[in-house]
Scaffold this motif. Sequence first.
Motif, short mmCIF file in Angstrom:
data_model
loop_
_atom_site.label_atom_id
_atom_site.label_comp_id
_atom_site.label_asym_id
_atom_site.label_seq_id
_atom_site.Cartn_x
_atom_site.Cartn_y
_atom_site.Cartn_z
N GLY A 44 0.81 -1.30 0.10
CA GLY A 44 0.08 0.12 0.07
C GLY A 44 0.85 1.20 -0.03
N LYS A 45 0.10 2.36 0.39
CA LYS A 45 0.91 3.49 0.33
C LYS A 45 1.83 3.65 1.44
N SER A 46 1.66 3.22 2.43
CA SER A 46 2.40 3.03 3.87
C SER A 46 4.01 2.61 3.39
N GLY A 47 3.73 1.71 2.50
CA GLY A 47 5.08 1.20 2.08
C GLY A 47 5.49 1.25 0.73
N ILE A 48 5.26 2.65 0.14
CA ILE A 48 5.46 3.13 -1.14
C ILE A 48 6.89 3.29 -1.24
N ASP A 49 7.62 3.73 -0.09
CA ASP A 49 9.33 3.81 -0.28
C ASP A 49 9.78 2.62 -0.31
N PHE A 50 9.35 1.68 0.42
CA PHE A 50 10.07 0.37 0.40
C PHE A 50 9.81 -0.43 -1.22
N ALA A 51 8.71 -0.15 -2.02
CA ALA A 51 8.45 -0.53 -2.90
C ALA A 51 9.35 -0.01 -4.05
N GLN A 52 9.48 1.23 -3.97
CA GLN A 52 10.36 2.16 -4.83
C GLN A 52 11.91 1.76 -4.64
N LYS A 53 12.27 1.27 -3.42
CA LYS A 53 13.60 0.80 -3.18
C LYS A 53 13.68 -0.43 -4.00
N LEU A 54 12.80 -1.43 -3.79
CA LEU A 54 12.83 -2.78 -4.68
C LEU A 54 12.98 -2.27 -6.10
N GLN A 55 12.03 -1.55 -6.67
CA GLN A 55 12.15 -1.22 -8.02
C GLN A 55 13.53 -0.73 -8.53
N ASN A 56 14.26 0.09 -7.66
CA ASN A 56 15.45 0.58 -7.98
C ASN A 56 16.53 -0.50 -7.73
N GLU A 57 16.40 -1.35 -6.81
CA GLU A 57 17.41 -2.40 -6.65
C GLU A 57 17.34 -3.32 -7.65
N TYR A 58 16.25 -3.85 -8.13
CA TYR A 58 15.96 -4.72 -9.03
C TYR A 58 15.79 -4.51 -10.54
N HIS A 59 16.31 -3.02 -10.59
CA HIS A 59 16.13 -2.27 -12.10
C HIS A 59 14.56 -2.79 -12.53
N LEU A 60 13.78 -2.80 -12.00
CA LEU A 60 12.53 -3.10 -12.62
C LEU A 60 11.93 -2.14 -13.59
N GLU A 61 11.48 -2.83 -14.89
CA GLU A 61 11.01 -1.96 -15.86
C GLU A 61 9.65 -1.27 -15.43
N THR A 62 9.37 0.11 -15.55
CA THR A 62 8.22 0.66 -14.87
C THR A 62 7.57 1.40 -16.03
N GLU A 63 6.32 1.87 -15.93
CA GLU A 63 5.73 2.78 -16.67
C GLU A 63 5.56 4.12 -15.58
N PRO A 64 5.67 5.30 -16.24
CA PRO A 64 5.51 6.50 -15.50
C PRO A 64 4.23 6.90 -15.18
N LYS A 65 3.87 7.79 -14.06
CA LYS A 65 2.73 7.74 -13.81
C LYS A 65 2.57 9.42 -13.63
N SER A 66 1.07 10.06 -13.70
CA SER A 66 0.89 11.28 -13.77
C SER A 66 1.07 11.79 -12.18
N VAL A 67 1.30 12.97 -12.01
CA VAL A 67 1.05 13.74 -10.53
C VAL A 67 -0.51 13.82 -10.16
N GLN A 68 -0.41 13.69 -8.96
CA GLN A 68 -1.72 13.59 -8.27
C GLN A 68 -1.69 14.31 -7.14
N ILE A 69 -2.02 15.68 -7.08
CA ILE A 69 -1.83 16.57 -6.06
C ILE A 69 -2.93 17.51 -5.69
N GLY A 70 -3.26 18.17 -4.65
CA GLY A 70 -4.20 18.94 -4.37
C GLY A 70 -4.51 19.33 -2.75
#
Length: 454
Positions: A191-217
């Motif tokens: 989930g969102k509380s683990g998003i930094d960990f998910a990001q870390k894994l993506q970087n560590e394993y060089h996972l291929e990803t699709e970029p996303k839009s910004v969602q802010i307000g």
Amino acid sequence: MAKKIVIVGAGVAGVNAATKLVDNGYPGENITIIDMGNDPYNRKPEEVMTGFLGAGGWSDGKLTYHTAIGGQLSKYVGEKKAMKLMDEVINNFKRFHPKPEEVQCSNPEAEPDFIKPYFGLRLFPVWHVGTDYLHEIGKNWYDYLVSKGVQFVWNEKVFKIDFESRLVYHTINIIEGQYAVEYDELIFGVGKSGIDFAQKLQNEYHLETEPKSVQIGVRFEAPQHHFQKLIDISYDFKLYRKFEDKGVSLRSFCTNNNAAYVAVEKTYGDHSYNGHAKKGEKYRNDMTNFGILMEINGIENPFEWSRNVVNKLQFGGTGLYYSPSRIPSSTSEGENVSAFQIDNLNGVKHVMGEYWDYIEDFIKDMKKVFPSLKDDWGVYIPEVKYLSPEPLVYHSDLALMEYPDVHFVGDALSARGITVSGAQGILAVEKLIKPVDNWMDEWDNHSGDIVHFR
Ligand SMILES: Cc1cc2nc3c(=O)[nH]c(=O)nc-3n(C[C@H](O)[C@H](O)[C@H](O)COP(=O)(O)OP(=O)(O)OC[C@H]3O[C@@H](n4cnc5c(N)ncnc54)[C@H](O)[C@@H]3O)c2cc1C
């Protein structure tokens, strides 16, 4: 022999995955769920994002029922299958609900004239569960999974996963140190509380990803009577407008009414805002809150951009509150919603630049559509949906292209809500079971050891 399944995150996605498995005869003893939060009996109201059912366990309990809402599902499985998966999730919430007859569906059918020409209104069905019932649902659901033998590890944070040797490392509080669990299949639903960990894994394993839009307000809050005319038509109304040439669209998001409270979300050490609603009469405060969220396309490194903006919109260790006439509200537990009140928006404009104007215009136009609103409102700044880049997965079971025994699900993949997160959890494990009919046939044809697992 059934495979050893480890689920990281006892959130909506993880819990629905485990339920799908044991409902179909998968041995619970072969399923381990690790979560850094508490079981539903010990989870406290302030633990908004962690513990049994994750952020969904303390959410507003609005189960959206449309493939255009709540993140990606039909892109993996098509419309028909997506709706079927969402049905399963909704049925699970009803099944463990202490009063399932109170779960109601609202389904607005036409855009009212009075919002035109300023806004469009998105029309889609929503099932309402209610925040306070979620706690009871959590307990019933948890008891069911425990009765089926599912193993839970609570209050332990997974800090490392070795995709090569298939090991999940988590902390152990009692004896200082760490512990590794082996898996055959991994369901990753932090989930969102683990998003930094998910990001870390993506970087560590060089996972291929699709970029996303910004969602802010921002999270907008006002007395409910100003919006009643629209709430009568659509409880969770989604007003929207698009500026296609600028790559920007805005929508009101996750509307809470009657007993509506603003909730603080903590991500990366920063505060942002969300909202939830309670059902019990004793909680009624006659307030409405909803996000005014911008989707911004074309920003380079959208994830880093959002994090940077959120970080700059903090003061004294918390987010900001602005109102021309009001003060921040209290939580359902009677505590102040953590926010630093500012008396002008200059700093916010400076940080958000031209994008702030879109939000200001949205509020200005709401004042035209809801004339009694005037200055009787406030905004909690910021609200953000961190959409980390989406790892590329096989559509049939959401397994990583590079590691087919690792399945990303829920907000950690591409979901943004309860129904889609749960549906992704179910989809990820479907291939590990056989339909009950086949299983019954095998049961008839064999005695003793039945191998019905892949
Ligand atoms: C206040 C609030 C209100 C909301 N209201 C609604 C709503 O009404 N309707 C709707 O559709 N959506 C709502 N949402 C969003 C919805 O709750 C989420 O989209 C959904 O819960 C995501 O499911 P998930 O399983 O991906 O993650 P979550 O449900 O967030 O679960 C993730 C779990 O992973 C655990 N975890 C994270 N990192 C680790 C780690 N390293 N080690 C171990 N465990 C870890 C967490 O403790 C958590 O229990 C709301 C969210 C919030 C915060």
